[in-house]
Design a protein around this motif. Structure first.
Motif, mmCIF file in Angstrom:
data_model
loop_
_atom_site.group_PDB
_atom_site.id
_atom_site.type_symbol
_atom_site.label_atom_id
_atom_site.label_comp_id
_atom_site.label_asym_id
_atom_site.label_seq_id
_atom_site.Cartn_x
_atom_site.Cartn_y
_atom_site.Cartn_z
ATOM 1 N N GLY A 69 -1.227 8.234 -1.082
ATOM 2 C CA GLY A 69 -1.384 8.685 -2.628
ATOM 3 C C GLY A 69 -1.901 10.321 -2.496
ATOM 4 N N ASP A 128 2.561 1.504 -3.463
ATOM 5 C CA ASP A 128 1.706 1.945 -4.579
ATOM 6 C C ASP A 128 1.054 3.590 -4.169
ATOM 7 O OD1 ASP A 128 -0.115 1.114 -6.618
ATOM 8 O OD2 ASP A 128 -1.601 1.979 -5.290
ATOM 9 N N GLY A 129 1.164 3.755 -3.147
ATOM 10 C CA GLY A 129 0.523 5.473 -2.774
ATOM 11 C C GLY A 129 1.742 6.106 -3.106
ATOM 12 N N GLY A 139 0.673 -1.228 -0.042
ATOM 13 C CA GLY A 139 0.127 -0.004 -0.060
ATOM 14 C C GLY A 139 0.920 1.230 0.046
ATOM 15 N N THR A 146 -7.967 3.263 7.478
ATOM 16 C CA THR A 146 -6.727 2.525 7.426
ATOM 17 C C THR A 146 -6.347 1.896 8.862
ATOM 18 O OG1 THR A 146 -5.735 3.601 5.490
ATOM 19 C CG2 THR A 146 -4.403 2.382 7.307
ATOM 20 N N ARG A 197 1.616 6.638 -6.808
ATOM 21 C CA ARG A 197 0.440 7.617 -7.282
ATOM 22 C C ARG A 197 0.618 9.012 -6.786
ATOM 23 N NH1 ARG A 197 -4.496 4.802 -4.475
ATOM 24 N NH2 ARG A 197 -5.447 6.606 -5.316
ATOM 25 N N ALA A 200 -4.277 -2.475 2.412
ATOM 26 C CA ALA A 200 -3.288 -2.150 1.391
ATOM 27 C C ALA A 200 -4.100 -1.183 0.529
ATOM 28 C CB ALA A 200 -3.037 -3.302 0.377
ATOM 29 N N SER A 205 -2.874 2.945 0.363
ATOM 30 C CA SER A 205 -2.313 3.366 -0.666
ATOM 31 C C SER A 205 -3.137 4.639 -1.002
ATOM 32 C CB SER A 205 -2.591 2.335 -1.701
ATOM 33 O OG SER A 205 -2.482 2.962 -3.223
ATOM 34 N N THR A 206 -4.656 4.790 -0.703
ATOM 35 C CA THR A 206 -5.262 5.981 -0.778
ATOM 36 C C THR A 206 -4.648 7.097 0.025
ATOM 37 O OG1 THR A 206 -7.101 4.566 -1.371
ATOM 38 C CG2 THR A 206 -7.660 7.056 -0.789
#
Length: 261
Positions: A255, A187-188, A184, A214, A191, A247, A251-252
């Motif tokens: 990001g 990936d975040g 996560g 989260t 992004r 995850a 990630s959000t």
């Protein structure tokens, strides 16, 4: 960290928590959650004894749930943290039963549920005098209260064993959650970097809500699992669902963090 002004005008920084304080908070929080789950579990068994599983009884039901969770743990005999998960689970059962054995609860249950502890026959009570009938009635009430209390004490022991078994499942699943957090975060960050270089918009609303979700995905799932009173719930599916949620929300969160610090 932005200093906050006081009434006198002098800026005061917000107090930060050190690693020792954070460790103590996590430890005491885990103890509180475990005790709360144990209490709620006993209350659910008490209600289910009279409503949901009348024929089976709370004692047989709690024993069945413990055996079922042991079966789920035996299906995964190894973990990255524990070499022998089944042996570890058996030791946890012994640790949960130890205070009940030391306090004599199991021996008390054996005495109150022995065949010779049945109340006196009504015919013998009718032949007795009034003081004797009063004494026999008090003895019968005392035996009945002791029998019920010892029964529920043993039920609470099995609920405690089940809570410890489910906590061990959380321990076994820690590597999966750590991997989900790493995925996560990576990936975040990707992004966030793309959003920064493409001139994307800032959204504190998305960031703060994702951050809250989260924390819920990390703790709420196991909090619900600890008090789940019904059988047939394989924890592997729960771990899969909540690792994906962790995850995605992490990630959000990363990001949507502000582009420039």
């Amino acid at each position: 960290m932005t200093p906050r002004p006081t009434q006198g005008g002098a800026p005061v920084r917000a107090r930060t928590r050190g690693p020792v304080e954070l460790t103590l908070e996590v430890a005491f929080g885990l103890i509180f959650v475990s005790l709360f789950a144990w209490f709620i579990g006993v209350m659910i068994e008490l209600a289910g004894h009279y409503v949901l599983w009348k024929e089976e009884g709370a004692l047989a039901h709690s024993q069945r749930i413990v055996a079922q969770d042991m079966g789920y743990i035996a299906a995964a005999p190894r973990s990255l943290l524990i070499d022998d998960t089944e042996g570890f689970a058996h030791r946890l059962n012994g640790w949960a039963a130890w205070p009940y054995e030391r306090l004599g609860v199991l021996a008390w249950y054996g005495r109150t549920h022995a065949p010779g502890q049945e109340p006196a026959a009504p015919a013998s009570q009718r032949k007795a005098s009034a003081p004797q009938q009063l004494g026999l009635g008090l003895q019968s009430a005392t035996r009945s209260i002791g029998k019920t209390a010892s029964y529920w004490a043993v039920v609470s022991m099995h609920v405690a064993q089940d809570v410890l078994l489910r906590l061990s499942v959380a321990l076994f699943a820690l590597p999966a959650f750590a991997l989900a957090c790493i995925v996560g975060i990576v990936d975040g960050l990707v992004r966030r970097d793309l959003r920064r270089w493409q001139g994307g918009r800032e959204s504190s609303f998305v960031y703060h809500h994702a951050k809250r979700y989260t924390a819920w995905a990390l703790t709420g799932g196991f909090g619900l699992y600890l008090t789940w009173p019904f059988g047939g719930f394989n924890p592997a599916y729960m771990v899969l669902v909540f690792t994906v949620l962790v995850a995605a929300t992490l990630s959000t969160t990363v990001g949507s963090f502000k582009k420039y610090v």
